[in-house]
Design an enzyme around this catalytic site. Sequence first.
Site, short mmCIF file in Angstrom:
data_model
loop_
_atom_site.label_atom_id
_atom_site.label_comp_id
_atom_site.label_asym_id
_atom_site.label_seq_id
_atom_site.Cartn_x
_atom_site.Cartn_y
_atom_site.Cartn_z
N ASP B 99 2.11 14.47 -7.70
CA ASP B 99 1.57 14.49 -8.77
C ASP B 99 2.36 14.63 -9.99
O ASP B 99 3.59 15.45 -9.65
CB ASP B 99 0.51 15.69 -8.62
CG ASP B 99 -0.60 15.59 -9.66
OD1 ASP B 99 -1.78 15.83 -9.22
OD2 ASP B 99 -0.52 15.66 -10.96
N CYS B 220 -9.78 -2.23 3.57
CA CYS B 220 -8.96 -1.53 2.43
C CYS B 220 -9.74 -1.39 1.25
O CYS B 220 -10.91 -1.59 0.88
CB CYS B 220 -7.69 -2.33 2.14
SG CYS B 220 -7.79 -3.61 1.18
N CYS B 223 -10.89 -4.61 -0.40
CA CYS B 223 -11.67 -5.32 0.16
C CYS B 223 -12.90 -5.52 -0.41
O CYS B 223 -13.56 -6.63 -0.13
CB CYS B 223 -11.66 -4.93 1.52
SG CYS B 223 -10.59 -5.48 2.88
N CYS B 244 -15.24 12.14 -21.16
CA CYS B 244 -15.02 11.36 -20.27
C CYS B 244 -15.52 11.55 -18.85
O CYS B 244 -15.91 10.84 -18.07
CB CYS B 244 -13.40 11.53 -20.10
SG CYS B 244 -12.58 10.42 -21.22
N CYS B 297 -9.95 -10.93 1.44
CA CYS B 297 -9.26 -9.65 0.49
C CYS B 297 -8.13 -10.19 -0.39
O CYS B 297 -7.26 -11.16 0.10
CB CYS B 297 -8.69 -8.47 1.40
SG CYS B 297 -8.01 -7.20 0.37
ZN LIG Z 1 -8.28 -5.57 2.11
#
Ligand SMILES: [Zn+2]
Lengths: 172, 422
Positions: B99, B220, B223, B244, B297
């Site tokens: 982070d 994924c 995708c 936000c 993809c």
């Molecule tokens: Zn994918």
Amino acid sequence: MVDAGTKKTLASIPLLKTKAGPRDKDLWVTRLKEEYSALIQYVEMNKSQDNDWFRLESNKEGTRWFGKCWYVQDMLKYQFDVEFDIPVTYPATSPEIALPELDGKTAKMYRGGRICLTDHFKPLWARNVPKFGIAHAMALGLGPWLAVEIPDLINRGVVVYKEGGGGPVTSS
Amino acid sequence: MTESLENLREKIASLEKELQQEKERNDSFKKREKIAEMSSEVVDSNPYSRLMALKRMGIVENYEKIRDYTVAVVGVGGVGSVTAEMLTRCGIGKLLLFDYDKVELANMNRLFFQPHQAGQSKVEAAAGTLLAINPDVQFEVHNYNITTVDNFDHFMNRISKGSLTEGPVDIVLSCVDNYEARMAVNRACNELNQTWFESGVSENAVSGHIQFLVPGETACFDCAPPLVVASQIDERTLKKDGVCAASLPTTMGIVAGLLVQNVLKYLLKFGVVSSYLGYNALLDYFPSMVVRPNPTCEDNWCRRRQQEYAAAEAVRATQAATAAPQPQQQEEAVTHEDNSWGICLVDETPTEPRTDPAGGTSPVTPPGAVVGGLAPGIRVAYDRPAADGAEDDSDNRGAVGSSAPPAPDVTLEELMATMKSL
Ligand SMILES: [Zn+2]
């Protein structure tokens, strides 16, 4: 929906061709040239329409961008530093434009001064990969943000005019 | 002058005394010693007795195995920090934390971090707290943004070499709060063939999800457009003026709980690991579905992993005629019949009818389509363009347009100079 003005602006910015990110070596150079060409054309158009509102430059790898943007209200020019990194997944994901000096001054920002984009930005960007570039992100993201947020920040006294700091109102 | 010097001496002496007292107080805190081996002995000094009881009860076959595993947590915010704490308390072998952010007082509506940690980097603050909770866990922390070029290479390196045995980590957990970082995790995991979980909480704080991603085998993150839980709120009327994002410790805690529960099931091999599990807080509704990969993809590593998976599947199929059909698939088929998408779409989405991806006969999956359709209560965040790459031309597409800039004969340096001189 994107407003008519923004739409007209978007339509006048050249579309990019090369789908390449900063990890793509040679192809990235091709993409960078397209980015610069589009940005030059956009800035020149802004100047010709008396609507010059930002300057950008990058490191030589084109991965880190920085510059100035400004907003004019009541003949006073309010200027801000602008910066962003090109993410490894660019151009599938847009750059996250930040105005660090306004960090913490408005709720329409994420941490680090990254501007909060409208719900329209991401879908529109996603539909235009890889045709949208940095110039489009400025026109569609930062431009409308400044137009809404800066008057409000001035109103609330959070942003005050700095004598001389912003330079002359008429852009040079 | 002498007087003020004397004053300062006194002040130093008093501060030194105060510091000494504070140190002694800290030393008096009981720090637990490392425990060499997990025991199931039920005594009040054994932090693992209730976990080892899972073994006695026949839920988990070999709980101690958890000490061999390494988990990478990307994003140590409202979901990631709680996730890391749960894994620490469960006695995970090693945690990698990523982070770039600092703890802020504005984070105090969430769990885990405390006001006195404000200003510290989230990963350092988290590691400090977690190590005190369980010194048996190893921590490796990285305080940077994974989406930038330089950090991304380092991130990939740590994912592939950061385990207890200096191999790939056992699982990556994405607990980030933005699309860019999720896409970066996705890219890394596709390239490294790394199994991972995605998690998220909506910006209106009343829904969330977890998703299990096995490169080549499941969809994924690239995708399809991001899958989100339909919130029953008309998104067009959702007020976003002046803010936000909202957040609730409840929603974040629940998502972290669902995430770690599925991580435990995956690592310790019990129960069923959810493929996609949504949480609709307004209705207490938990839609779930299996998300298959998209053969077209945009991520070429994803397509490569799909080919590898198909090849491996073919080998497995010849070896044995097993592979029980997944119950969810039937459910999906039902979904298509009454609603080709099972989704509601955002404002800008083209309204023209689209070909039914569930027609089954079309060999090509429309880009942006979720292969296999969507379960009720889950939708895509937005639509993607048509496959043919046709110029966007309608209002709906947010059409744009002039031609691409002329392929310039000029060098990049010249362009940079021109830009600078404007
Ligand atoms: Zn994918």
